[in-house]
Design a protein around this motif. Structure first.
Motif, PDB file in Angstrom:
ATOM      1  N   ALA A  26       0.827  -1.206   0.000  1.00  0.00           N
ATOM      2  CA  ALA A  26       0.000   0.000   0.000  1.00  0.00           C
ATOM      3  C   ALA A  26       0.861   1.257   0.000  1.00  0.00           C
ATOM      4  N   TRP A  27       1.921   1.277   0.822  1.00  0.00           N
ATOM      5  CA  TRP A  27       2.799   2.458   0.858  1.00  0.00           C
ATOM      6  C   TRP A  27       3.554   2.607  -0.452  1.00  0.00           C
ATOM      7  N   ALA A  28       3.930   1.491  -1.050  1.00  0.00           N
ATOM      8  CA  ALA A  28       4.635   1.556  -2.341  1.00  0.00           C
ATOM      9  C   ALA A  28       3.717   2.141  -3.416  1.00  0.00           C
ATOM     10  N   LYS A  29       2.432   1.760  -3.414  1.00  0.00           N
ATOM     11  CA  LYS A  29       1.481   2.309  -4.375  1.00  0.00           C
ATOM     12  C   LYS A  29       1.291   3.802  -4.162  1.00  0.00           C
ATOM     13  N   THR A  30       1.251   4.206  -2.890  1.00  0.00           N
ATOM     14  CA  THR A  30       1.097   5.634  -2.589  1.00  0.00           C
ATOM     15  C   THR A  30       2.258   6.430  -3.156  1.00  0.00           C
ATOM     16  N   ALA A  31       3.475   5.930  -2.954  1.00  0.00           N
ATOM     17  CA  ALA A  31       4.656   6.634  -3.463  1.00  0.00           C
ATOM     18  C   ALA A  31       4.644   6.675  -4.985  1.00  0.00           C
ATOM     19  N   GLU A  32       4.261   5.565  -5.610  1.00  0.00           N
ATOM     20  CA  GLU A  32       4.232   5.498  -7.071  1.00  0.00           C
ATOM     21  C   GLU A  32       3.198   6.465  -7.636  1.00  0.00           C
ATOM     22  N   ARG A  33       2.029   6.499  -7.003  1.00  0.00           N
ATOM     23  CA  ARG A  33       0.966   7.394  -7.462  1.00  0.00           C
ATOM     24  C   ARG A  33       1.387   8.848  -7.302  1.00  0.00           C
ATOM     25  N   ARG A  34       2.050   9.144  -6.212  1.00  0.00           N
ATOM     26  CA  ARG A  34       2.494  10.509  -5.971  1.00  0.00           C
ATOM     27  C   ARG A  34       3.503  10.958  -7.024  1.00  0.00           C
ATOM     28  N   ASN A  35       4.373  10.054  -7.403  1.00  0.00           N
ATOM     29  CA  ASN A  35       5.404  10.399  -8.391  1.00  0.00           C
ATOM     30  C   ASN A  35       4.815  10.668  -9.770  1.00  0.00           C
ATOM     31  N   MET A  36       3.593  10.194 -10.030  1.00  0.00           N
ATOM     32  CA  MET A  36       2.960  10.393 -11.331  1.00  0.00           C
ATOM     33  C   MET A  36       2.296  11.761 -11.445  1.00  0.00           C
ATOM     34  N   ILE A  37       2.115  12.459 -10.307  1.00  0.00           N
ATOM     35  CA  ILE A  37       1.448  13.756 -10.321  1.00  0.00           C
ATOM     36  C   ILE A  37       2.469  14.844 -10.630  1.00  0.00           C
ATOM     37  N   PRO A  38       2.204  15.717 -11.611  1.00  0.00           N
ATOM     38  CA  PRO A  38       3.151  16.794 -11.933  1.00  0.00           C
ATOM     39  C   PRO A  38       3.385  17.704 -10.729  1.00  0.00           C
ATOM     40  N   ASP A  39       4.608  18.227 -10.627  1.00  0.00           N
ATOM     41  CA  ASP A  39       4.944  19.099  -9.505  1.00  0.00           C
ATOM     42  C   ASP A  39       4.024  20.313  -9.442  1.00  0.00           C
ATOM     43  N   SER A  40       3.638  20.836 -10.604  1.00  0.00           N
ATOM     44  CA  SER A  40       2.763  22.012 -10.621  1.00  0.00           C
ATOM     45  C   SER A  40       1.421  21.714  -9.965  1.00  0.00           C
TER      46      SER A  40
END
Length: 344
Positions: A26-40
């Motif tokens: 679950a934590w790995a998915k959270t990190a992966e999903r977060r990395n897909m969101i543009p910084d802006s």
């Protein structure tokens, strides 16, 4: 335990091993999903959340102390018949919210549950020696319960935003909604911490609860904007008969409802008042959906955090990178926009 977190320490039970593996995924998915969101997008959401938190902080004293009583008085005034029952529902909602906050802040409720099951617990610290399976058992069902409550709360306050009186209009309704959600997200996170034997006064636990409340603000920004626009359209077109280019440009949400009604059987012409009456529906649905998700998500994430830290401390297991960087609940670096945010 190896450094990659794939093998368990010998002391983990079969249930704990399965839960630990689930939590790691679950934590790995959270990190992966977060990395897909543009910084802006991250920065924009964070700024919107901080702006909302500051606005609520400024109005907190007045709204919390004065608005509920004023809402009761407004119940005697003349408002749209279809929305009048909302005022009474709001009063009951505020009273229920207060009861829930008091209930959730009482650790004895958690301890009594385990005592009735025959477990010798006298304090929160004693829960740290209880099997995780039994702690999960107490917390089970919280996500669904709070999703349901959030849907009702959002619907009621979404309808309140439509009432065309100064006290109970859009601004007051949105402020009340944010105050209720602020109180409940903090209380839910507190109850989950109790459930796993953590003291909310502990600095690390308190930081997690504060971040739970802060992370709720960016998620409410789209809802508050939609509610405000729906309320403005509803109140400014009460006596409007004819459509105009300016009306459609000023109230694009009503224009969208007009198009929808045309496609669902009303033919070529949709009266302004028919589209206007779609505004409360929009506000109710948006409020119900957003708040249902937010409270359920708070309960789910708090349980994930508490169970992870519980197992980590009990068995000396390394925390996932998300948490090791400083209670990073959403995969965001602790130096990001919410770092050092106000404790609310």
């Amino acid at each position: 335990m190896t450094g990659d977190g794939t093998r368990s320490a010998p002391s983990l039970s079969q249930y704990e091993q399965r839960r630990w593996d689930e939590l790691q995924r679950a934590w790995a998915k959270t990190a992966e999903r977060r990395n897909m969101i543009p910084d802006s997008a991250k920065d924009g959401a964070a700024k919107a959340g901080i702006a909302l938190s500051r606005a609520v902080a400024k109005s907190r004293g007045v709204a919390a102390a004065a608005v509920p009583e004023k809402v009761k008085k407004v119940a005697d005034r003349v408002v749209d018949d279809a929305l009048a029952p909302t005022l009474e529902a709001v009063v009951r909602l505020l009273e229920l919210t207060n009861d829930w906050v008091v209930e959730l802040a009482d650790p004895e409720r958690v301890l009594d549950y385990h005592r009735q099951a025959g477990r010798p617990v006298e304090s929160l610290a004693d829960l740290r020696s209880v099997e995780l399976e039994y702690l999960d058992e107490f917390a089970r069902g919280m996500t669904l319960r709070w999703r349901t409550f959030g849907a009702g709360e959002g619907a009621i306050l979404g309808a309140l935003a439509m009432i065309p009186v100064p006290v109970a209009g859009s601004a007051a309704a949105i402020t009340l909604d944010l105050l209720v959600m602020q109180a409940l997200t903090g209380a839910i996170a507190t109850r989950v911490c109790y459930a796993y034997g953590f003291d909310p006064l502990d600095p690390q636990t308190k930081n997690m609860i504060d971040r739970m409340v802060m992370r709720a603000y960016p998620k409410q920004a789209p809802k508050t904007g939609t509610t405000r626009r729906a309320s403005q359209a509803f109140n400014s077109t009460k006596h409007r008969v004819n459509w105009s280019k300016k009306l459609r440009e000023d109230h694009r949400m009503m224009a969208a409802v007009e198009k929808l009604l045309k496609h669902t059987g009303q033919g070529g012409h949709v009266p302004v008042q028919n589209a206007r009456m779609g505004m409360p529906v929009v506000s109710v649905l948006v409020g119900a959906g957003a708040n249902s998700y937010l409270l359920g998500d708070t309960a789910k994430l708090a349980q994930r955090y508490a169970a992870t830290v519980f197992l980590s401390e009990k068995h000396g297991l390394p925390l996932p990178a998300n948490l090791a960087r400083g209670l990073d609940l959403d995969g965001e670096d602790e130096t990001g926009p919410l770092a050092g945010g106000p404790s609310v």
